[in-house]
Design an enzyme around this catalytic site. Structure first.
Site, PDB file in Angstrom:
ATOM      1  N   TYR A   1      -3.599 150.565  29.635  1.00 54.68           N
ATOM      2  CA  TYR A   1      -4.754 151.459  29.511  1.00 54.68           C
ATOM      3  C   TYR A   1      -4.509 152.543  28.472  1.00 54.68           C
ATOM      4  O   TYR A   1      -5.347 152.784  27.592  1.00 54.68           O
ATOM      5  CB  TYR A   1      -5.058 152.098  30.865  1.00 54.68           C
ATOM      6  CG  TYR A   1      -6.109 153.180  30.786  1.00 54.68           C
ATOM      7  CD1 TYR A   1      -7.461 152.856  30.763  1.00 54.68           C
ATOM      8  CD2 TYR A   1      -5.752 154.532  30.704  1.00 54.68           C
ATOM      9  CE1 TYR A   1      -8.434 153.841  30.676  1.00 54.68           C
ATOM     10  CE2 TYR A   1      -6.717 155.519  30.616  1.00 54.68           C
ATOM     11  CZ  TYR A   1      -8.052 155.170  30.603  1.00 54.68           C
ATOM     12  OH  TYR A   1      -9.006 156.148  30.492  1.00 54.68           O
ATOM     13  N   GLN A   2      -3.371 153.200  28.539  1.00 55.90           N
ATOM     14  CA  GLN A   2      -3.094 154.344  27.652  1.00 55.90           C
ATOM     15  C   GLN A   2      -3.028 153.917  26.189  1.00 55.90           C
ATOM     16  O   GLN A   2      -3.575 154.595  25.305  1.00 55.90           O
ATOM     17  CB  GLN A   2      -1.764 155.025  28.033  1.00 55.90           C
ATOM     18  CG  GLN A   2      -1.449 155.145  29.497  1.00 55.90           C
ATOM     19  CD  GLN A   2      -2.340 156.105  30.257  1.00 55.90           C
ATOM     20  OE1 GLN A   2      -3.123 156.833  29.657  1.00 55.90           O
ATOM     21  NE2 GLN A   2      -2.222 156.109  31.565  1.00 55.90           N
TER      22      GLN A   2
ATOM     23  N   ASP B   1     -10.416 160.613  28.412  1.00 59.82           N
ATOM     24  CA  ASP B   1      -9.696 159.879  29.467  1.00 59.82           C
ATOM     25  C   ASP B   1     -10.151 160.435  30.809  1.00 59.82           C
ATOM     26  O   ASP B   1      -9.522 161.317  31.381  1.00 59.82           O
ATOM     27  CB  ASP B   1      -8.187 160.046  29.281  1.00 59.82           C
ATOM     28  CG  ASP B   1      -7.406 159.344  30.383  1.00 59.82           C
ATOM     29  OD1 ASP B   1      -7.960 158.424  31.017  1.00 59.82           O
ATOM     30  OD2 ASP B   1      -6.242 159.715  30.617  1.00 59.82           O
TER      31      ASP B   1
ATOM     32  N   SER C   1     -11.758 160.132  34.883  1.00 60.92           N
ATOM     33  CA  SER C   1     -11.806 159.317  36.086  1.00 60.92           C
ATOM     34  C   SER C   1     -13.192 158.691  36.160  1.00 60.92           C
ATOM     35  O   SER C   1     -13.986 158.772  35.218  1.00 60.92           O
ATOM     36  CB  SER C   1     -11.491 160.170  37.314  1.00 60.92           C
ATOM     37  OG  SER C   1     -12.290 161.332  37.340  1.00 60.92           O
TER      38      SER C   1
END
Length: 286
Positions: A66-67, A160, A162
Site C-alpha cells: 500500500y505505502q 493517506d 482511513s
C-alpha cells in the site's frame, strides 16, 4: 480482548455481510484518542496491526504494498516532484516511501491525531522511521485548514486517509479535491486512498466524479494488499497537466535502483499494469 482471541473487522456500513479476522497473540495497546479508537495488536500471521475505529489500517506483513504504491504512482507520474504534501499517514509509512524518491527535496505532512504518530513510533517503528528523514516536516493539525493557507505550493499531494467514515469522511468530498487543486503548483498531481470497487463501486465512481470536476486527467489504479477488504485497494490519481499519461511513468527505475531504495512491490511494470482494470469495473467507472 484476551490473548489468543480473534479480532474481526466488521462494518455493516462499509462492507456489510463480510469480515476479515486475525488471530491475536496479544493486545499491545488500546485507547480512545480525541478523534478515534486506537488498537495495536500482535497477531500470529500478520505481525503488528494498527486498527482505528475497528478498521485495519496496516499490518506488518503487507503494509509495504500500500505505502509504495500510493507514494510512487504519483511521484513517478510527475516530471519533477520536488515538494510533496502528505495528508494523514500518521503511521509514517507513506513518508518512509516518499523520501526515498531521488527527486523529492521537501516533504510536508499534516496528521490530525498526534496519538497515532506517537503510538506508531513505539509499536510500528518499521513504518514510523519515515518521520526521521531530514526531508520531512510534520504538522499536527487539520488537512483542510493546512491546505487553505498554502495555495500553489506543492508538486504532489498524497492523501493517506482511513475509510470514509469518522474523521476521514470529508477527505472523499468534492470540496476536498477542489482545495487540493488550489494547493498544487501548475501541472500538479494528487493521489488518494481509493477503497475497492469489489466492496463499494458506487463510492469509487462518485469520488472519481468529484475529482473530474477539478482535474482534466483522472485515473484509478490497483494494488494487492491481502489484509484489506477484498484483498485489493484502489488509488485515485489525477493531474492538472492535460498531457499526463498516468499509466506511463515519466520516471523509471532499474532493478538496481529499486533494490537500493528497498522497494518490494513497486516497479515500472507494476506501475503500468496497475491502471488495467477488470472489464466490469472499467465499464462502470469510465
Amino acid at each position: 480482548m484476551d490473548s489468543s482471541e480473534w479480532f474481526s473487522e466488521i462494518s455493516d456500513q462499509l462492507w456489510p455481510g463480510q469480515c476479515f479476522s486475525l488471530k491475536v497473540k496479544k493486545v499491545l495497546h488500546e485507547e480512545r484518542s480525541k478523534y478515534q479508537d486506537i488498537k495495536i495488536l500482535d497477531t500470529y500471521t500478520y505481525g503488528t496491526v494498527l486498527v482505528l475505529d475497528g478498521i485495519i489500517q496496516c499490518t506488518e506483513r503487507d503494509e509495504f504494498a500500500y505505502q509504495e504504491m500510493i507514494a510512487f504512482l504519483p511521484l513517478c507520474c510527475h516530471p519533477n516532484p520536488k515538494k510533496v504534501l502528505i495528508v494523514g499517514g500518521g503511521d509514517g509509512g507513506v513518508a518512509r516511501e516518499v523520501v526515498k524518491h531521488p527527486m523529492v527535496d521537501e516533504v510536508h505532512q499534516v496528521e490530525i491525531d498526534n496519538r497515532v504518530v506517537e503510538l506508531s513510533k513505539t509499536y510500528l517503528p518499521f513504518m514510523a522511521c519515515g518521520f526521521d528523514s531530514p526531508k520531512l516536516k510534520l504538522t499536527i493539525g487539520d488537512g483542510f485548514e493546512y491546505m487553505k493557507q498554502r495555495e500553489g505550493e506543492f508538486d504532489v499531494i498524497i492523501t493517506d486517509s482511513s475509510d470514509p467514515i469518522g474523521p476521514a469522511e470529508s477527505l472523499f468530498n468534492e470540496s476536498y479535491f477542489g482545495l487540493a487543486k488550489k494547493a498544487l503548483k501548475p501541472n500538479g498531481i494528487i493521489c488518494s486512498q481509493g477503497g475497492s470497487f469489489w466492496v463499494d463501486k458506487t463510492l469509487v465512481k462518485d469520488t472519481l466524479n468529484h475529482i473530474r470536476k477539478h482535474f482534466p486527467v483522472t485515473g484509478y489504479a490497483l494494488a494487492s494488499v491481502p489484509s484489506y477488504p477484498s484483498g485489493q485497494i484502489g488509488y485515485f490519481i489525477a493531474s492538472l497537466n492535460e498531457d499526463t499519461k498516468l499509466n506511463e511513468p515519466t520516471k523509471t527505475f532499474t532493478d538496481e535502483e529499486i533494490d537500493r531504495m528497498k522497494l518490494r512491490y513497486y516497479t515500472t511494470e507494476i506501475h503500468r499494469s496497475a491502471f488495467t482494470l477488470p472489464r466490469f469495473a472499467a465499464k462502470f467507472l469510465y
